[in-house]
Enzyme design. Sequence first.
Site, PDB file in Angstrom:
ATOM      1  N   ASP A   1       0.819  -1.220   0.000  1.00  0.00           N
ATOM      2  CA  ASP A   1       0.000   0.000   0.000  1.00  0.00           C
ATOM      3  C   ASP A   1       0.853   1.271   0.000  1.00  0.00           C
ATOM      4  OD1 ASP A   1      -2.436   1.384  -0.005  1.00  0.00           O
ATOM      5  OD2 ASP A   1      -3.301   0.166   1.603  1.00  0.00           O
TER       6      ASP A   1
ATOM      7  N   ASP B   1      -9.615   3.356  -3.692  1.00  0.00           N
ATOM      8  CA  ASP B   1     -10.404   2.214  -3.216  1.00  0.00           C
ATOM      9  C   ASP B   1     -11.813   2.180  -3.800  1.00  0.00           C
ATOM     10  OD1 ASP B   1      -8.248   1.570  -1.691  1.00  0.00           O
ATOM     11  OD2 ASP B   1      -9.307   1.632   0.231  1.00  0.00           O
TER      12      ASP B   1
END
Length: 413
Positions: free
Chosen positions: A178, A233
């Site tokens: 991430d 996301d």
Amino acid sequence: MECRSYCKAPAVVVFVLAFSLVMLETTVSATSRMTEIASDGDLLRRNLLANGLGVTPPMGWNSWNHFACNINEKMIRETADALVSTGLSKLGYEYVNIDDCWAEIARDDKGNLVPKNSTFPSGMKALADYVHAKGLKIGIYSDAGYFTCSKTMPGSLGHEEQDAKTFAAWGIDYLKYDNCNNGNIKPTIRYPVMTRALMKAGRPIFLSLCEWGDLHPALWGDKLGNSWRTTNDINDSWESMISRADLNEIYADYARPGGWNDPDMLEVGNGGMTKDEYIVHFSLWAISKAPLLLGCDLRNLTKETKAIVTNTEVIAVNQDPLGVQAKKVRSEGDLEVWAGPLSGYRVAVVLLNRGPWRNAISAQWDDIGIPPNSNVEARDLWEHTTLKTTFVANLTATVDSHACKLYILKPIS
Ligand SMILES: *[C@@H]1O[C@H](CO)[C@@H](O)[C@H](O)[C@H]1NC(C)=O
Ligand SMILES: *[C@@H]1O[C@H](CO)[C@@H](O)[C@H](O)[C@H]1NC(C)=O
Ligand SMILES: *[C@@H]1O[C@H](CO)[C@@H](O)[C@H](O)[C@H]1NC(C)=O
Ligand SMILES: *[C@@H]1O[C@H](CO)[C@@H](O)[C@H](O)[C@H]1NC(C)=O
């Protein structure tokens, strides 16, 4: 219908040129960095990541979309059990991927990541052994920053080699990496360090770059990872899902076996969309050669969810050996045609109705790469039927609101 694919092409070229200028500085520093990395060992010059993985898009499950930080070793084991008992593993869903929140906030006195005692008391090696014994693979999560996005555990920035060795020692097969809390260091500086560390760690580990599409990772991710997120996301809504598909489509030309565009994980089964909308979600991910990572609770799949994610004909489109991502080839208002080639001179086509009313949509041979006078057989992958008539010049179908048709077209004469 007006054809927008031609009109769109110059815009894309302008965009790429403009972007190249913006990227020049980044690219120069990244290039010198990569030269430095490549010269310090026998690592591949063109591609830092030569792990042989991701020949087709990865398939499996990830904890984030349904559970967020509410994870523990018991539910991960139950999910592995469910992948097998539901028959999903036989269809290719093999990765059991643990997302954020699995580690203690502090490293141990040797600087190692420590699985959270309250939720993973048996540790990751034991969990990996359990998952492997079921014939599955296990994935874990870290962050190219000082903390992960949840800020409940450390990231790997500055600890890449140590963490890669830890993951390899545990038997990890997949790393989602991430982008939070990154100290404003460019991703083209941060991500190659983990790529190199994984290559040195002695175990093939699929590397999923989760850079959110900020600096267009499709343009550099293929040298560093097996997949790269092209978007922020996803959430469990039509608007979020369909906009991820659009953003991901821009980079279709960059996907190929070994490196895939990633519009984020599946929401099918989480309850925020209708059945037809989830069918659109699964169809678009399939033809876009996106990773098929389920994001619902597999321990109590409904019949409806199971029917969608176990459609073997749709999965076969995603896993087709040609590995070419479909593109939007025609669009008029809310009506769209997405198409991409498959092995065996076949073409996968989605007729997509994004609008509020039922409408007819046509796939023209011209747009989808089938020679003009071809006689074509059509297989409807959601009805599981081969249509009785054959088609010349186009295939037209009526499609409900927020729904799609998915066909494989095969020229027969
Ligand atoms: C882990 O938690 C258990 C109780 O749940 C406790 O007995 C044990 O001492 C803890 N271990 C560590 C290393 O903190
Ligand atoms: C989901 O995403 C959409 C579009 O990206 C956004 O408008 C919406 O606010 C998001 N919903 C939630 C609950 O975050
Ligand atoms: C799904 O199954 C799990 C474990 O068996 C259970 O904890 C959970 O409450 C179930 N969820 C639903 C919606 O039934
Ligand atoms: C599709 O092709 C047929 C000829 O096979 C033609 O008659 C028809 O007008 C076409 N329809 C559309 C919507 O292009």
